[in-house]
Design an enzyme around this catalytic site. Structure first.
Site, short mmCIF file in Angstrom:
data_model
loop_
_atom_site.label_atom_id
_atom_site.label_comp_id
_atom_site.label_asym_id
_atom_site.label_seq_id
_atom_site.Cartn_x
_atom_site.Cartn_y
_atom_site.Cartn_z
N HIS A 156 0.83 -1.30 0.15
CA HIS A 156 0.06 0.00 0.05
C HIS A 156 0.83 1.26 -0.07
CE1 HIS A 156 0.71 0.96 4.27
NE2 HIS A 156 0.68 -0.43 4.56
N CYS A 172 3.10 -4.91 6.71
CA CYS A 172 2.62 -4.62 5.45
C CYS A 172 3.69 -4.02 4.74
CB CYS A 172 1.41 -3.50 5.45
SG CYS A 172 -0.03 -4.12 5.54
#
EC number: 2.-.-.-
Length: 197
Positions: A156, A172
């Site tokens: 992301h 992440c």
């Protein structure tokens, strides 16, 4: 009465000293490139224009087919395999100690300006997190997200370009918003993603 005033003055002096020192300490960041601590505001200003690690096309010999994402966690780089022995190489932020992982999955979903629901384990670690945060410039997932299989992890964006090249996340993989938008346009749902240590 004068002893009480002296004691109160001493307490107030200590309180004021701490309130001045702590924010200053919190505003400092270790820059591994220069091996020094620097003001976070200086780092953010310096990197406001994008990633401190510029994306580039590089030679990349691999058996993975074009369209595959290969994440080299220890190198803090993401490679999008291209035709002809090439790859688009991006700088990334990765999981901090205790939050790194590896494996092979598929991109299961893509989203623009995604909303974010922090997982229960994260909310337990950081109780003041909201139960849900709508998508937008202040959202930690940034401008785009590529969801990794059925895991809790994503590739992301971020509005904190100073974090690229660092181990700062809860697992992440983050890119600057500019870089994640570029990657988003190049990757299809179903693409293979390989995360290596």
């Amino acid at each position: 009465m004068s002893k009480f005033r002296i004691a109160m003055a001493l307490v107030m002096s200590i309180f004021l000293s701490v309130s001045v020192i702590l924010p200053a300490a919190a505003a400092r960041w270790y820059n591994p490139d220069t091996n020094t601590f620097e003001e976070r505001a200086v780092a953010q200003q310096r990197n406001r224009g994008g990633s401190p690690i510029k994306k580039q096309i590089v030679d990349y010999q691999t058996s993975y087919k074009p369209g595959t994402i290969v994440i080299e966690t220890s190198e803090r780089r993401l490679y999008l395999v291209l035709e002809g022995g090439k790859a688009m190489k991006y700088g990334i932020g990765v999981g901090r100690d205790g939050f790194r992982w590896s494996g092979t999955h598929r991109i299961s979903r893509k989203a623009e300006w995604p909303g974010w629901t922090p997982p229960p384990a994260m909310r337990k670690r950081v109780p003041d997190l909201p139960a849900y945060m709508p998508g937008g410039p202040e959202n930690p997932l940034g401008a785009r997200a590529l969801y990794i299989g059925s895991t809790l992890y994503r590739v992301h964006g971020t509005s904190e370009p100073w974090s690229i090249g660092q181990a700062v996340s809860s697992g992440c993989i983050r890119l600057t918003n500019d870089d994640v938008m570029d990657l988003y346009d190049r990757v299809q749902v179903g693409a293979q993603i390989v995360v290596k240590h």
